[in-house]
Design a protein around this motif. Sequence first.
Motif, PDB file in Angstrom:
ATOM      1  N   ILE A 507       0.844  -1.174   0.069  1.00  0.00           N
ATOM      2  CA  ILE A 507      -0.004  -0.006  -0.094  1.00  0.00           C
ATOM      3  C   ILE A 507       1.039   1.200   0.106  1.00  0.00           C
ATOM      4  CG2 ILE A 507      -1.787   1.344   1.238  1.00  0.00           C
ATOM      5  CD1 ILE A 507      -2.846  -1.365   2.463  1.00  0.00           C
ATOM      6  N   ILE A 528      -1.303  -1.005  -4.267  1.00  0.00           N
ATOM      7  CA  ILE A 528      -2.577  -0.529  -3.938  1.00  0.00           C
ATOM      8  C   ILE A 528      -2.170   0.889  -3.633  1.00  0.00           C
ATOM      9  CG2 ILE A 528      -4.585  -0.388  -2.457  1.00  0.00           C
ATOM     10  CD1 ILE A 528      -3.948  -3.732  -1.863  1.00  0.00           C
ATOM     11  N   THR A 529      -2.796   2.078  -4.322  1.00  0.00           N
ATOM     12  CA  THR A 529      -2.511   3.138  -4.098  1.00  0.00           C
ATOM     13  C   THR A 529      -3.641   3.858  -3.307  1.00  0.00           C
ATOM     14  OG1 THR A 529      -3.386   3.830  -6.279  1.00  0.00           O
ATOM     15  CG2 THR A 529      -1.197   3.542  -6.235  1.00  0.00           C
ATOM     16  N   ILE A 530      -3.361   4.885  -2.458  1.00  0.00           N
ATOM     17  CA  ILE A 530      -4.297   5.577  -1.493  1.00  0.00           C
ATOM     18  C   ILE A 530      -3.958   7.192  -1.583  1.00  0.00           C
ATOM     19  CG2 ILE A 530      -4.930   3.772  -0.060  1.00  0.00           C
ATOM     20  CD1 ILE A 530      -3.241   4.918   1.925  1.00  0.00           C
ATOM     21  N   GLY A 540      -9.017   2.071  -1.222  1.00  0.00           N
ATOM     22  CA  GLY A 540      -7.816   1.389  -1.020  1.00  0.00           C
ATOM     23  C   GLY A 540      -7.838   0.358  -0.035  1.00  0.00           C
ATOM     24  N   ALA A 544      -7.678  -3.774  -0.699  1.00  0.00           N
ATOM     25  CA  ALA A 544      -6.654  -4.537   0.035  1.00  0.00           C
ATOM     26  C   ALA A 544      -7.459  -5.637   0.544  1.00  0.00           C
ATOM     27  CB  ALA A 544      -5.939  -3.805   1.213  1.00  0.00           C
ATOM     28  N   VAL A 554      -0.621  -8.698   1.863  1.00  0.00           N
ATOM     29  CA  VAL A 554      -0.670  -7.417   1.917  1.00  0.00           C
ATOM     30  C   VAL A 554       0.088  -6.360   2.731  1.00  0.00           C
ATOM     31  CG1 VAL A 554      -2.418  -5.294   2.186  1.00  0.00           C
ATOM     32  CG2 VAL A 554      -3.173  -7.107   1.082  1.00  0.00           C
ATOM     33  N   ILE A 556       1.804  -3.039   4.654  1.00  0.00           N
ATOM     34  CA  ILE A 556       1.587  -1.535   4.917  1.00  0.00           C
ATOM     35  C   ILE A 556       2.525  -1.107   5.848  1.00  0.00           C
ATOM     36  CG2 ILE A 556      -0.158  -2.256   6.745  1.00  0.00           C
ATOM     37  CD1 ILE A 556      -1.856   0.199   5.905  1.00  0.00           C
TER      38      ILE A 556
END
Length: 649
Positions: A507, A528-530, A540, A544, A554, A556
């Motif tokens: 992320i 995964i872009t936020i 997002g 995920a 995943v 982060i």
Amino acid sequence: MTETSRSSHSLPLSLSESASPSGLWSRSFLALLVTQFTVALNDNILRWLFIPIGKDLVLQQLKESPDVARSVGSFVYLIPFILLAGWAGATSDRLSKRTVIIGAKVAEIIVMSLAIVAIVTSNVWGMAVVLFLAGCHSAFFSPAKYGSIPEIVGPKAISAANGLIGLTTMIAVIVGGSLGNILYSLTTLPNPELAQSRGLGPGQYRWWLNAVVLLGVATVGWLTSLSIKRLPAADPRRRIPINPFLQCYLDLKELCRHRILLLAAVGSTYFWTLGLLMQLTIDKLAVPELVGPHGQAYVGPMLGILTLGIGLGSMLAGVWSHGRIERGLVTFGALGITVVSLSFALLPAGTGEWNSWPYFLACGLLFLLGAAAGLYDIPLISLLQFESPAHERGRILAAYNFLSFTGMIMGSVIYWFLGSFLGLSARQMFVCAGLVTFPVFLVILYLAPIDTIRVLFGWFVRSFYRFRVVGIENIPASGPAIIVSNHLSWLDGMLIMLAMPRPIRMIAHVKYVSAPLISALAKRAGVITILPGAKSVALGIREARLALEKGELVGIFPEGGMTRTGQIRGFQPGFLKIARGLDVPIIPVYIDGLWGSVFTYSGGRYFWKWPKLFRLHTTLYVGQPLTGIREAWHAHLALCEFGAKIVSQ
């Protein structure tokens, strides 16, 4: 080059079907290693004994050129791999692979006995039959050998095992090619008139030397095959088909159902097509272009140097894979093949002597070509072994054998077309190979850009940092998990992707991956872009959660940004929202040793400072899954304690 001589993430290594693997240095794997070594050794002794004998007999009895003996001999040997691929794969699944291997070694003893008879009787057609039977023997041995490797060594050692298989096979090729030529010299009178007066054809003077070597090697291989541990049959209920072509079609159809396996099989088929073309071209390069018409003895060293390079490339592929199947190495192998093949255009003309600069330069180029080829093929072979379902592995490998040997037959046809039809020199044929390989390199780069970048990044990190990973066994072999890590530097995300044995979806803030090229690569990597804001964060989190529901990892950074002091900042609760209601493990990762590098905020700035003059000791620690995490600060405290424990050691 015969068989016995031969997504965008790296794959997770989990092989549940190998219930009790013996390991890389077990007696069982060492027995397999020696057994396949004897097969490769005898195969090359026979071939390089038959090549000069066959050329003499074809010229004497059929009044044809030596090129006919070379091309027809290759065709006769390789055709069983196409005709019998269906039966070979079904047999490998129906029976224990150990049983198939032992049976193949018994067949080898019989075939070598027939080879002696063909030599003693100067029967060129008998030699063709022997080559056909030798091909039949290898067609059944191959899928059993490759299919048994994962069952014997376990998943983490597949790449290393294939590297050892490749290295020992290349040694067998070198020794076997030399022995075959030596046997021809020892069993053939150099004076044709003397040989004719004594009624001795090629290979018949002291023919018993051929018998001792060929039968001795075959017997040793049979004895060592008995030490391979008992392996359960993959599919005891499977029927051996009456029509092998129908089974071959079904095997190919099954292979086509698996996109990754199909791409790997096609890629490796190109390797073997090019390999046979190169082998025949080397003979043409040496005789007569480099060492003159009487320099047949110096073909062997050139072939040996090529295969030694392949062995080195195979070993490097195993070492650089670091316990996984590193598909990015294929890209660099293809690039190396392209560059080295094109370099033959600069090779000076031969002097007619082996002790010359052109001959030595050609040997150097062949060594580099072999190293690139080994780097190219080992990840593809490992991929086929690992990704193939256990109950279908024999079928998949049989289909692959069908493709690879079809490619080798095409290689002999291409050689005839380039050399005889177009009249190209050996140098020009090498250049053609390089020109064809360049688009292959581009296709591989397009299909696996992230794997390629991962390899480059791994080389960079291990060159400038003493990087190691501790506790990687805490990452589950399959199923979902959330990786929470401290955030020291700009390298952290790539370090986690490099260390994980499975693909992981990181992320990241959209501003860090907004550039067109970076954005495209991030998409291929599954990032995964936020963007701060309720809607973007919600999307997002949703993405995920979907990844976790699919069984993916995943990653982060709960701090929400890089540390400015080297200490772990407070955690944001986003990772808890991702995990809510999914019952997935939360695994802590602590990156230690990067603080102070140009990629951190040490000294109050990024990048614009003098780099350290020594390699930093950088370690990525993976802890056991956290329990009782209900608030973000619980995970923050657990990671701080984990880091403190590491630092205090």
